[in-house]
Structure formats: C-alpha cells, structure tokens
Write a protein that holds these residues in place. Structure first.
Motif, PDB file in Angstrom:
ATOM      1  N   TYR A 144       0.850  -1.197   0.000  1.00 18.65           N
ATOM      2  CA  TYR A 144       0.000   0.000   0.000  1.00 18.65           C
ATOM      3  C   TYR A 144       0.886   1.248   0.000  1.00 18.65           C
ATOM      4  CZ  TYR A 144      -3.675  -3.290   1.305  1.00 18.65           C
ATOM      5  OH  TYR A 144      -4.556  -4.346   1.312  1.00 18.65           O
ATOM      6  N   PHE A 150      -3.639  -0.327   4.589  1.00 17.84           N
ATOM      7  CA  PHE A 150      -4.451   0.522   3.724  1.00 17.84           C
ATOM      8  C   PHE A 150      -4.688   1.872   4.414  1.00 17.84           C
ATOM      9  CE2 PHE A 150      -8.586   2.245   2.568  1.00 17.84           C
ATOM     10  CZ  PHE A 150      -8.568   2.185   1.186  1.00 17.84           C
ATOM     11  N   ASP A 154      -4.436   5.369  -0.526  1.00 21.27           N
ATOM     12  CA  ASP A 154      -4.676   4.288  -1.483  1.00 21.27           C
ATOM     13  C   ASP A 154      -5.967   4.484  -2.270  1.00 21.27           C
ATOM     14  OD1 ASP A 154      -2.403   2.416  -0.939  1.00 21.27           O
ATOM     15  OD2 ASP A 154      -3.230   2.590   1.084  1.00 21.27           O
ATOM     16  N   LEU A 183      -7.329  -3.760  -3.302  1.00 24.95           N
ATOM     17  CA  LEU A 183      -8.242  -2.651  -2.994  1.00 24.95           C
ATOM     18  C   LEU A 183      -9.702  -3.035  -3.271  1.00 24.95           C
ATOM     19  CD1 LEU A 183      -6.181   0.305  -4.527  1.00 24.95           C
ATOM     20  CD2 LEU A 183      -6.173  -0.537  -2.177  1.00 24.95           C
TER      21      LEU A 183
END
Ligand SMILES: N[C@@H](CCC(=O)N[C@@H](CS)C(=O)NCC(=O)O)C(=O)O
Length: 209
Positions: A144, A150, A154, A183
């Motif tokens: 990331y 995350f 991102d 994602l």
C-alpha cells in the motif's frame, strides 16, 4: 453534521464516493448532469470550475478528488484512514504524486504528447516513463501507499491506477493488477462502485426510453 456530495457516476466522483464510503459517514448525494447543470450558476457557486466531484461539510466546500480524500480522512479520524506519524511522509508523498505528476503524465501521454529531453527537466511530471518506473518500483516494494496498511492515500493512488489500467492509459502490469485486487476486496470499494454502476444503468435506461 451535514455532508453533501456532488457527483456524476461517470466521473472522478467515483473516487470521492469510495472515500466517503470508507469513512462510513452518512451523506446526501446530489447527481449533477454534464452540461448546463454543471456549468450553471447554482453549481458554479459550489465549484467555480464547474466540475465534479465536490463536497460540502457543515457548509465548507472541498473540491478536487485528492483533497476530498485527504479531507475526509482527517475529518473522520475514527475511520483510521489518516496516517500515523510514521506513515505521514509516505501518505503525503504518494497522494500528491498521484494527484500531480502522475495524473499530468497520464493525461499528456494519452493525448499523444511526448516531452523533449529538455522538457522532462522542467515539467513537474518528468515523463510518462519515469512516472511508470517510480510507481511500479514503489508497489513492488510495498502493498500500500504507506507500507503494509491501507490508508486514504490508497483510495486516490489506487483510483488513478484502476482507471488507468481500465481505460488503457496505464499498462496492465502484474504489480498494478495485484494492487487493484487488494483494494477491490474492500467493502467500501464494493459499495461505492455498486452505487455508481446502478446510477449509470439508470441513466442509460432513461436515455434509451
Ligand atoms: N482535478 C479535478 C478534476 C475534476 C474533473 O475534471 N471532473 C470531470 C469529470 S471526471 C468533470 O467534471 N468534467 C466536466 C466538465 O469539465 O465540463 C479533480 O480531481 O477532482
């Protein structure tokens, strides 16, 4: 608390919607159509660029998809998507990289413009090839933007790469595909994309009536 989101489902508003869904905060959606509505007095009072997305939070307006992402991460700290002190350098670096040089390089490249060697020194994005090498190297090192967790950066970097690989303005390299897969597993991503897809389907159905 009032949160008003101005968007069109076929736009960079998809980035801001994903960011909103990541916060979990309830919001009012305003669909702005391209053309007279987007360039009309009422919407220009919100975004004088006459572009979507835009956000109004308790009366304050934020425009620019990247700024909306960053704003939401700090306005809703409970979402845990703002960077820690250790992540802050990477977070800002990759968010600004994606919104500035990366977006410019992709736009110029897809318009067929290739900078001369001299221009690569003065243009902030250098060249499309440089941008590509840098972002590929980053994502082959880290999962990331901020490392292994995350964060809101991102949403923006991933959207640039997602749209780029989808529309053919970035190559479908494995390193990009793997990042997008990570994602796309997120609930907020799925919820946001499903809402925009439903709106697009509605718009297309009403056009064909
Ligand atoms: N830099 C802006 C770009 C916004 C933008 O260009 N939006 C397009 C849709 S993706 C738009 O509203 N175009 C309509 C127009 O300019 O008439 C951002 O990142 O939010």
């Amino acid at each position: 608390m009032t949160l008003d989101f101005y968007t069109n489902p076929m736009s960079r508003g998809q980035i801001a919607r994903w960011a909103l869904e990541e916060t979990g905060a309830p919001y009012n959606e305003h669909i702005i159509s391209y053309g007279p509505e987007m360039k009309g007095e009422a919407y220009l009072a919100i975004n004088p660029m006459g572009k979507v997305p835009a956000l109004k939070h308790n009366g304050a307006v934020v425009t620019e998809a990247a700024a909306i992402c960053a704003y939401l991460a700090s306005a809703f700290p409970q979402s845990g998507l703002a960077p820690s002190a250790e992540e802050s350098a990477d977070y800002h670096r990759w968010m600004f990289f994606a919104a500035g040089p990366m977006e410019s390089a992709i736009s110029f490249h897809s318009a067929g413009f290739k900078p001369t060697k001299e221009q690569t020194a003065t243009f902030g994005f250098g060249s499309y090839e440089m941008i590509l090498d840098v972002v590929k190297e980053k994502l082959s090192r880290d999962s990331y933007a901020c490392g292994e967790r995350f964060a809101m950066a991102d949403v923006y970097l991933g959207s640039q790469i997602g749209f780029g690989t989808q529309f053919g303005t970035l190559p479908k390299e494995d390193v990009f595909t793997a990042y997008i897969e990570r994602l796309a597993n997120r609930d907020a991503f799925k919820k946001a994309k499903a809402r925009d897809a439903a709106l697009i389907a509605e718009m297309q159905a009403s056009k064909s009536d």
